[in-house]
Design an enzyme around this catalytic site. Sequence first.
Site, PDB file in Angstrom:
ATOM      1  N   GLY A  43       0.131  -1.105   0.162  1.00  0.00           N
ATOM      2  CA  GLY A  43      -0.283  -0.421   0.186  1.00  0.00           C
ATOM      3  C   GLY A  43       1.115   1.175   0.054  1.00  0.00           C
ATOM      4  O   GLY A  43       0.781   2.160   0.744  1.00  0.00           O
ATOM      5  N   ALA A  44       1.933   1.537  -1.053  1.00  0.00           N
ATOM      6  CA  ALA A  44       2.705   2.404  -0.496  1.00  0.00           C
ATOM      7  C   ALA A  44       2.524   3.501  -1.554  1.00  0.00           C
ATOM      8  O   ALA A  44       3.085   5.085  -1.809  1.00  0.00           O
ATOM      9  CB  ALA A  44       3.727   1.806  -1.180  1.00  0.00           C
ATOM     10  N   ASN A  45       1.400   3.517  -2.267  1.00  0.00           N
ATOM     11  CA  ASN A  45       1.360   3.867  -3.470  1.00  0.00           C
ATOM     12  C   ASN A  45       0.206   5.538  -2.456  1.00  0.00           C
ATOM     13  O   ASN A  45       0.638   7.129  -3.335  1.00  0.00           O
ATOM     14  CB  ASN A  45       0.573   4.116  -3.998  1.00  0.00           C
ATOM     15  CG  ASN A  45      -1.244   3.401  -3.636  1.00  0.00           C
ATOM     16  OD1 ASN A  45      -1.016   2.255  -3.339  1.00  0.00           O
ATOM     17  ND2 ASN A  45      -2.496   5.075  -3.901  1.00  0.00           N
ATOM     18  N   GLY A  47      -0.938   7.767   1.653  1.00  0.00           N
ATOM     19  CA  GLY A  47      -0.998   8.011   2.803  1.00  0.00           C
ATOM     20  C   GLY A  47       0.243   7.386   3.455  1.00  0.00           C
ATOM     21  O   GLY A  47       1.150   7.873   3.311  1.00  0.00           O
ATOM     22  N   ILE A  48      -0.144   6.786   4.740  1.00  0.00           N
ATOM     23  CA  ILE A  48       1.064   6.047   5.322  1.00  0.00           C
ATOM     24  C   ILE A  48       2.343   5.434   4.684  1.00  0.00           C
ATOM     25  O   ILE A  48       2.795   5.801   4.871  1.00  0.00           O
ATOM     26  CB  ILE A  48       0.315   5.551   6.722  1.00  0.00           C
ATOM     27  CG1 ILE A  48      -0.517   6.438   7.754  1.00  0.00           C
ATOM     28  CG2 ILE A  48       1.259   4.895   7.389  1.00  0.00           C
ATOM     29  CD1 ILE A  48      -0.962   5.761   8.856  1.00  0.00           C
ATOM     30  N   GLY A  49       1.636   4.484   3.778  1.00  0.00           N
ATOM     31  CA  GLY A  49       2.219   4.128   3.491  1.00  0.00           C
ATOM     32  C   GLY A  49       3.609   4.312   2.793  1.00  0.00           C
ATOM     33  O   GLY A  49       4.249   4.117   2.057  1.00  0.00           O
ATOM     34  N   SER A 172      -4.273  -0.937  14.239  1.00  0.00           N
ATOM     35  CA  SER A 172      -5.074  -0.027  14.866  1.00  0.00           C
ATOM     36  C   SER A 172      -5.648  -0.241  15.848  1.00  0.00           C
ATOM     37  O   SER A 172      -5.941  -1.048  16.551  1.00  0.00           O
ATOM     38  CB  SER A 172      -6.046  -0.062  13.389  1.00  0.00           C
ATOM     39  OG  SER A 172      -7.492   1.254  14.284  1.00  0.00           O
ATOM     40  N   TYR A 197     -13.948  -4.669  10.315  1.00  0.00           N
ATOM     41  CA  TYR A 197     -12.749  -3.611  10.071  1.00  0.00           C
ATOM     42  C   TYR A 197     -11.239  -4.477  11.750  1.00  0.00           C
ATOM     43  O   TYR A 197     -10.956  -4.372  11.695  1.00  0.00           O
ATOM     44  CB  TYR A 197     -12.504  -2.083   9.972  1.00  0.00           C
ATOM     45  CG  TYR A 197     -11.184  -1.470  10.243  1.00  0.00           C
ATOM     46  CD1 TYR A 197      -9.974  -1.681   8.733  1.00  0.00           C
ATOM     47  CD2 TYR A 197     -10.992  -0.516  11.035  1.00  0.00           C
ATOM     48  CE1 TYR A 197      -9.748  -1.190   9.048  1.00  0.00           C
ATOM     49  CE2 TYR A 197      -9.689  -0.036  10.795  1.00  0.00           C
ATOM     50  CZ  TYR A 197      -9.091  -0.212  10.305  1.00  0.00           C
ATOM     51  OH  TYR A 197      -8.066   0.161  10.099  1.00  0.00           O
TER      52      TYR A 197
END
Length: 340
Positions: A43-45, A47-49, A172, A197
């Site tokens: 998920g590096a594209n 936000g936090i990633g 989370s 979630y």
Amino acid sequence: MRPDVSAPCRPTTSAGPNPTVAEKAWGVDDIGDLTGRVALVTGANSGIGYETAFALAGHGAHVVLACRNPDKARQAYDTLENDLDRSSLEILPLDLSDLYSVRAAAEQVLTRHARLDLLINNAGVMGTPYRQTADGFELQMATNHLGHFALTGLLLDRLRTTDRSRVVTVSSQMHRVGRLDLSDVAGDHVGNTWVAYGTSKLANLSFTAELDRRLRAAGSTTMAVAAHPGWTRSNLAGNGASVGNHRLRGKIGRVAGRTFGQATRTGALPTLYAATAREVAGGQVFGPSHAFQLFGPPTLVRPDRRARDLETAARLFEISEGLTDVHYAVAAPAGVTASR
């Protein structure tokens, strides 16, 4: 290159169960030289990633951007190359909700890289309407836990042959509302999407605890640790809420996600600390130190007691191996019996 405006964070000084904060502030500049190390960030594209990838690449690591959407991955790649004085990057197609994609991505990593120093299990979906994946899992559990479980297991030999490597799984504070039903880990019977979630985030912490227990028993230098970002502005809530046909729900989620909380650069600090700080010990969890772990510099935190239940963690691990057909090379140590 953009200036580093990340809020400073403070290192923990104890491996004990209670949060502790040292006097000396720790910031992104304290990460140190990572030249020669290989890091994979899911998920590096955005936000936090993205912020995690930015910091690691900025300090010399070769960063594998593992992303589901190829266009967004390419945009992130181009932005990182433009903003960083130096960078070593590659794009890895990865859809964590699809075990076929997970296996293909792991095979590419094993083929291309003789070492893997950091595996950052960051990607996730949040608040999605009920949807079953091609593998028969509820979407949030599939993406947030089972996909990362499978990816870690498939890459474990490479991690274990890399001295002092780390697996950092991003959880989370919502794990506290999770309800882990060991008879339905796949999520066939989901009521409230937010509880689902939270359950996937609780599974992240149980997974970390059991993986680290197995690694230590095997005498491995690889550590499994976890982090959570607190309340951080990102696209996570909006993207999750927009799954399906409920446009209003998606719009509200996007507005809320971009309006409230701390900046993603600050929210990434617990992950970065867990990934790089010398003081970190296996099995620890890091999160913000202020206002019920919602904001502020990272510190050692104590998750809900259910995340520390070793019997549940052991059983979840076994079930996850069965569901994903990924069997770990590190066996469960004696002393804890998985409850049935």
